[in-house]
Design a protein around this motif. Structure first.
Motif, PDB file in Angstrom:
ATOM      1  N   ARG A   8       0.821  -1.208   0.000  1.00  0.00           N
ATOM      2  CA  ARG A   8       0.000   0.000   0.000  1.00  0.00           C
ATOM      3  C   ARG A   8       0.858   1.262   0.000  1.00  0.00           C
ATOM      4  NH1 ARG A   8      -4.889  -1.612   4.146  1.00  0.00           N
ATOM      5  NH2 ARG A   8      -5.886  -3.075   2.716  1.00  0.00           N
ATOM      6  N   VAL A   9       1.948   1.229   0.743  1.00  0.00           N
ATOM      7  CA  VAL A   9       2.853   2.385   0.780  1.00  0.00           C
ATOM      8  C   VAL A   9       3.476   2.600  -0.602  1.00  0.00           C
ATOM      9  CG1 VAL A   9       5.042   3.236   1.730  1.00  0.00           C
ATOM     10  CG2 VAL A   9       3.308   2.271   3.249  1.00  0.00           C
ATOM     11  N   VAL A  10       3.926   1.538  -1.238  1.00  0.00           N
ATOM     12  CA  VAL A  10       4.523   1.644  -2.574  1.00  0.00           C
ATOM     13  C   VAL A  10       3.486   2.140  -3.572  1.00  0.00           C
ATOM     14  CG1 VAL A  10       5.503   0.318  -4.497  1.00  0.00           C
ATOM     15  CG2 VAL A  10       6.354  -0.039  -2.174  1.00  0.00           C
ATOM     16  N   LEU A  11       2.294   1.598  -3.520  1.00  0.00           N
ATOM     17  CA  LEU A  11       1.232   2.019  -4.427  1.00  0.00           C
ATOM     18  C   LEU A  11       0.888   3.491  -4.222  1.00  0.00           C
ATOM     19  CD1 LEU A  11      -0.721   1.164  -6.633  1.00  0.00           C
ATOM     20  CD2 LEU A  11      -2.323   0.471  -4.852  1.00  0.00           C
ATOM     21  N   ALA A  12       0.825   3.930  -2.983  1.00  0.00           N
ATOM     22  CA  ALA A  12       0.544   5.338  -2.695  1.00  0.00           C
ATOM     23  C   ALA A  12       1.669   6.232  -3.221  1.00  0.00           C
ATOM     24  CB  ALA A  12       0.359   5.546  -1.200  1.00  0.00           C
ATOM     25  N   ALA A  13       2.917   5.807  -3.066  1.00  0.00           N
ATOM     26  CA  ALA A  13       4.055   6.595  -3.552  1.00  0.00           C
ATOM     27  C   ALA A  13       4.026   6.699  -5.074  1.00  0.00           C
ATOM     28  CB  ALA A  13       5.369   5.983  -3.078  1.00  0.00           C
ATOM     29  N   VAL A  14       3.755   5.595  -5.755  1.00  0.00           N
ATOM     30  CA  VAL A  14       3.682   5.613  -7.219  1.00  0.00           C
ATOM     31  C   VAL A  14       2.525   6.499  -7.663  1.00  0.00           C
ATOM     32  CG1 VAL A  14       3.222   4.198  -9.262  1.00  0.00           C
ATOM     33  CG2 VAL A  14       4.820   3.390  -7.528  1.00  0.00           C
ATOM     34  N   GLY A  15       1.388   6.371  -7.010  1.00  0.00           N
ATOM     35  CA  GLY A  15       0.246   7.225  -7.344  1.00  0.00           C
ATOM     36  C   GLY A  15       0.561   8.697  -7.161  1.00  0.00           C
ATOM     37  N   ALA A  16       1.278   9.028  -6.094  1.00  0.00           N
ATOM     38  CA  ALA A  16       1.652  10.419  -5.842  1.00  0.00           C
ATOM     39  C   ALA A  16       2.605  10.934  -6.926  1.00  0.00           C
ATOM     40  CB  ALA A  16       2.291  10.560  -4.464  1.00  0.00           C
ATOM     41  N   LEU A  17       3.535  10.097  -7.367  1.00  0.00           N
ATOM     42  CA  LEU A  17       4.453  10.500  -8.437  1.00  0.00           C
ATOM     43  C   LEU A  17       3.714  10.721  -9.753  1.00  0.00           C
ATOM     44  CD1 LEU A  17       7.477   8.161  -7.700  1.00  0.00           C
ATOM     45  CD2 LEU A  17       7.443  10.656  -7.520  1.00  0.00           C
ATOM     46  N   VAL A  18       2.792   9.822 -10.075  1.00  0.00           N
ATOM     47  CA  VAL A  18       2.004   9.980 -11.306  1.00  0.00           C
ATOM     48  C   VAL A  18       1.187  11.268 -11.224  1.00  0.00           C
ATOM     49  CG1 VAL A  18       0.087   9.030 -12.654  1.00  0.00           C
ATOM     50  CG2 VAL A  18       1.928   7.525 -11.882  1.00  0.00           C
ATOM     51  N   ALA A  19       0.529  11.494 -10.090  1.00  0.00           N
ATOM     52  CA  ALA A  19      -0.273  12.705  -9.920  1.00  0.00           C
ATOM     53  C   ALA A  19       0.584  13.960 -10.044  1.00  0.00           C
ATOM     54  CB  ALA A  19      -0.986  12.673  -8.567  1.00  0.00           C
ATOM     55  N   ALA A  20       1.782  13.935  -9.471  1.00  0.00           N
ATOM     56  CA  ALA A  20       2.676  15.095  -9.553  1.00  0.00           C
ATOM     57  C   ALA A  20       3.115  15.346 -10.990  1.00  0.00           C
ATOM     58  CB  ALA A  20       3.890  14.884  -8.646  1.00  0.00           C
ATOM     59  N   ALA A  21       3.423  14.280 -11.726  1.00  0.00           N
ATOM     60  CA  ALA A  21       3.849  14.433 -13.116  1.00  0.00           C
ATOM     61  C   ALA A  21       2.709  14.972 -13.975  1.00  0.00           C
ATOM     62  CB  ALA A  21       4.356  13.103 -13.665  1.00  0.00           C
ATOM     63  N   VAL A  22       1.507  14.447 -13.788  1.00  0.00           N
ATOM     64  CA  VAL A  22       0.358  14.919 -14.562  1.00  0.00           C
ATOM     65  C   VAL A  22       0.064  16.379 -14.212  1.00  0.00           C
ATOM     66  CG1 VAL A  22      -2.130  14.633 -14.901  1.00  0.00           C
ATOM     67  CG2 VAL A  22      -0.629  12.640 -14.942  1.00  0.00           C
ATOM     68  N   ALA A  23       0.101  16.716 -12.924  1.00  0.00           N
ATOM     69  CA  ALA A  23      -0.138  18.099 -12.504  1.00  0.00           C
ATOM     70  C   ALA A  23       0.906  19.033 -13.115  1.00  0.00           C
ATOM     71  CB  ALA A  23      -0.120  18.197 -10.982  1.00  0.00           C
ATOM     72  N   LYS A  24       2.159  18.588 -13.161  1.00  0.00           N
ATOM     73  CA  LYS A  24       3.223  19.401 -13.757  1.00  0.00           C
ATOM     74  C   LYS A  24       2.912  19.704 -15.222  1.00  0.00           C
ATOM     75  CE  LYS A  24       8.176  19.224 -14.719  1.00  0.00           C
ATOM     76  NZ  LYS A  24       9.386  18.407 -14.645  1.00  0.00           N
ATOM     77  N   GLU A  25       2.443  18.701 -15.939  1.00  0.00           N
ATOM     78  CA  GLU A  25       2.101  18.902 -17.351  1.00  0.00           C
ATOM     79  C   GLU A  25       0.873  19.795 -17.503  1.00  0.00           C
ATOM     80  OE1 GLU A  25       3.764  18.015 -20.163  1.00  0.00           O
ATOM     81  OE2 GLU A  25       5.350  17.289 -18.850  1.00  0.00           O
ATOM     82  N   LEU A  26      -0.130  19.593 -16.672  1.00  0.00           N
ATOM     83  CA  LEU A  26      -1.366  20.367 -16.795  1.00  0.00           C
ATOM     84  C   LEU A  26      -1.187  21.837 -16.419  1.00  0.00           C
ATOM     85  CD1 LEU A  26      -3.993  17.782 -15.541  1.00  0.00           C
ATOM     86  CD2 LEU A  26      -3.512  18.489 -17.903  1.00  0.00           C
ATOM     87  N   ARG A  27      -0.143  22.150 -15.664  1.00  0.00           N
ATOM     88  CA  ARG A  27       0.146  23.554 -15.345  1.00  0.00           C
ATOM     89  C   ARG A  27       0.676  24.309 -16.560  1.00  0.00           C
ATOM     90  NH1 ARG A  27       1.999  21.430 -10.336  1.00  0.00           N
ATOM     91  NH2 ARG A  27       4.144  21.462 -11.071  1.00  0.00           N
ATOM     92  N   GLN A  28       1.182  23.556 -17.544  1.00  0.00           N
ATOM     93  CA  GLN A  28       1.700  24.170 -18.770  1.00  0.00           C
ATOM     94  C   GLN A  28       0.539  24.523 -19.698  1.00  0.00           C
ATOM     95  OE1 GLN A  28       4.897  24.723 -19.331  1.00  0.00           O
ATOM     96  NE2 GLN A  28       5.734  23.558 -17.629  1.00  0.00           N
ATOM     97  N   PRO A  29       0.703  25.547 -20.519  1.00  0.00           N
ATOM     98  CA  PRO A  29      -0.299  25.796 -21.565  1.00  0.00           C
ATOM     99  C   PRO A  29      -0.365  24.556 -22.479  1.00  0.00           C
ATOM    100  CG  PRO A  29       1.229  27.637 -21.383  1.00  0.00           C
ATOM    101  CD  PRO A  29       1.771  26.545 -20.525  1.00  0.00           C
ATOM    102  N   PRO A  30      -1.536  24.250 -23.014  1.00  0.00           N
ATOM    103  CA  PRO A  30      -1.684  23.024 -23.835  1.00  0.00           C
ATOM    104  C   PRO A  30      -0.635  22.871 -24.934  1.00  0.00           C
ATOM    105  CG  PRO A  30      -3.819  23.984 -23.415  1.00  0.00           C
ATOM    106  CD  PRO A  30      -2.798  24.964 -22.874  1.00  0.00           C
TER     107      PRO A  30
END
Length: 91
Positions: A8-30
């Protein structure tokens, strides 16, 4: 720590990394979104994988790196061409 909690800890960490990467991209103009980059020091690539990139992740004889960025997702794969080269050098 028991196995289920570790998973569960590993899954949560991977999920957090994916969310951070997606958020980083979505902050950019399309028009500036590449869907590739680094987050927390790890490479990510969320573009549609190609056969060439999939093969290069696991077999890149032109590279001296043991680890190559994943063709899709976050993290690294093992460059088996480098591993094979090292095994051939072993006595």
């Amino acid at each position: 720590m028991n196995r289920r909690l570790r998973e569960r800890v590993v899954l949560a960490a991977v999920g957090a990394l994916v969310a951070a990467a997606v958020a980083k991209e979505l902050r950019q103009p399309p028009q500036e979104r590449t869907w590739t980059g680094r987050v927390a020091g790890l490479p990510y690539d969320f573009r549609r994988p190609t056969l060439h990139r999939l093969v290069r992740e696991f077999w890149d004889p032109d590279s001296d790196a043991f680890f190559t960025p994943h063709a899709f997702g976050i993290g690294y794969g093992v460059n088996l061409a480098r591993v094979a080269r090292e095994l051939r050098r072993s006595p």
